[in-house]
Design an enzyme around this catalytic site. Structure first.
Site, PDB file in Angstrom:
ATOM      1  N   ASP A 166      -2.229  17.681  10.130  1.00 28.77           N
ATOM      2  CA  ASP A 166      -1.036  17.175   9.437  1.00 28.77           C
ATOM      3  C   ASP A 166      -0.600  18.188   8.367  1.00 28.77           C
ATOM      4  OD1 ASP A 166       0.895  15.274   8.749  1.00 28.77           O
ATOM      5  OD2 ASP A 166      -0.414  14.263   7.305  1.00 28.77           O
ATOM      6  N   HIS A 214       7.034  10.725   1.255  1.00 35.58           N
ATOM      7  CA  HIS A 214       5.607  10.400   1.246  1.00 35.58           C
ATOM      8  C   HIS A 214       5.253   9.520   0.049  1.00 35.58           C
ATOM      9  CE1 HIS A 214       5.543  14.172   3.728  1.00 35.58           C
ATOM     10  NE2 HIS A 214       4.815  13.361   4.473  1.00 35.58           N
ATOM     11  N   ARG A 270      -4.464   3.635   2.489  1.00 42.85           N
ATOM     12  CA  ARG A 270      -5.056   3.792   1.146  1.00 42.85           C
ATOM     13  C   ARG A 270      -4.925   2.488   0.363  1.00 42.85           C
ATOM     14  NH1 ARG A 270      -3.329   9.897  -0.763  1.00 42.85           N
ATOM     15  NH2 ARG A 270      -3.807  10.870   1.224  1.00 42.85           N
TER      16      ARG A 270
END
Ligand code: G3H
Ligand code: 13P
Ligand code: ZN
Length: 316
Positions: free
Chosen positions: A81, A179, A259
């Site tokens: 990534d 992001h 997360r």
């Protein structure tokens, strides 16, 4: 079974999107494989440069190899990534990655083309797929922070030119996502108009949507109720995943949401068990919760229950 992203995209194009999930440790790997087997979905495991540095780059490779043995039914790609040129070469030469992303989107168009083309040539010589990026997402991405207002949507004409010049297998497009957990202020807004223009100029070509976490507000509320301080978060509407897939998006990147699951489970566990210092009970809960989360995302992406048909189309 490890396959390339190009193989996955051939099956998915126009019908569904493959979930691309970042992992950093064994618990995430277990939850990811479990969730994808539960939902019978193909998937992409993403390893960022930060994930490679977290313990040792060989550690994650060994974990994924073992997970592949524990879950022999799984069909997945192993993908770098947001790679730079050097890391792409390391992963291409490792013999383990089936796909890499070269992210030179912060460079000029010509430089981005030149760098991406060099990576494509090296990767294709070994049968490895390449994702490149054009346009710039907002938010934080490893060492690069794109300030709000500097994010740049992908120009459809440039996208067509870029793909022809680089020979990349898929293209990450900036269509308004970013992001992290703070994607939009006020209303969320994906630029499907841009996506449609890119699809019209690049029919049949796999597109990638980064920054696709949905940042579930109930998850954030539970984190905050257990001592967290996350304010003003907002993610992508999960009901946009399938419409994006119909417009040529074959890969949807989700990291932040995982997360959040981790943070909620661990904050709640240690709040409720203040005398405990064994991390395994919380870890076990996390694996199950993460598996549940992954399975739910695969349903929304349309990749759930595609495994048998994909296997048939791969002739396996
Ligand atoms: O795009 C960034 C991904 O969410 C990976 O994050 O670089 O902190 O591992 P990371
Ligand atoms: P999120 O931060 O929305 O999870 O995006 C992850 C991503 O794009 C990884 O490349
Ligand atoms: Zn990304």
């Amino acid at each position: 079974m490890i396959v390339t992203t190009a193989q996955l995209f051939k099956h998915a194009y126009g019908k569904y999107a493959v979930g691309a999930y970042n992992i950093n440790n064994a618990e995430q790997a277990m939850g990811l494989f479990k969730g994808c087997i539960q939902s019978q979905a193909p998937f992409i495991i993403q390893i960022s440069k930060g994930a490679r540095k977290y313990t040792d780059k060989r550690m994650l490779e060994a974990i994924i190899r073992s997970a592949g043995e524990i879950f022999p039914e799984a069909i997945f790609a192993v993908h770098l990534d947001h790679g730079d040129e050097q890391t792409c070469y390391e992963c291409i030469d490792s013999g383990f990655f089936s796909s890499v992303m070269i992210d030179a989107s912060h460079e000029s168009f010509d430089q981005n083309v030149a760098i991406s083309k060099r990576v494509v040539d090296r990767a294709h010589a070994k049968g490895i797929s390449v994702e490149a990026e054009l346009g710039m997402l907002g938010g934080v991405e490893e060492d690069i922070k794109v300030e709000e207002g500097h994010a740049m949507l992908t120009n459809p004409e440039e996208a067509k030119d870029f793909v022809a010049k680089t020979g990349c297998d898929s293209l990450a497009c900036a269509i308004g996502t970013s992001h992290g957990a703070f994607k939009f202020k006020g209303k969320q807004s994906l630029h499907f108009d841009v996506l449609e223009k890119i699809k019209a100029l690049l029919p049949g070509f796999p597109l990638v949507m980064h920054g696709s976490s949905s940042v579930p507000q109930d998850e954030v509320a539970r984190i905050n109720a257990a001592g967290g301080k996350i304010a003003g978060s907002m993610g992508v509407d999960v009901n946009e995943y399938l419409p994006a897939a119909k417009r040529g998006v074959t890969k949807v990147n989700i990291d932040t949401d995982g997360r959040l699951v981790w943070t909620r489970v661990h904050r709640e566990y240690f709040r409720d068990n203040p005398g405990d210092f064994d991390f395994r009970p919380a870890g076990k809960i996390f694996i199950e919760e993460y598996a549940k989360f992954i399975a739910s995302r695969n349903v929304l992406l349309g990749s759930a229950n595609q495994l048998a048909d994909l296997r048939k189309s791969l002739g396996k």
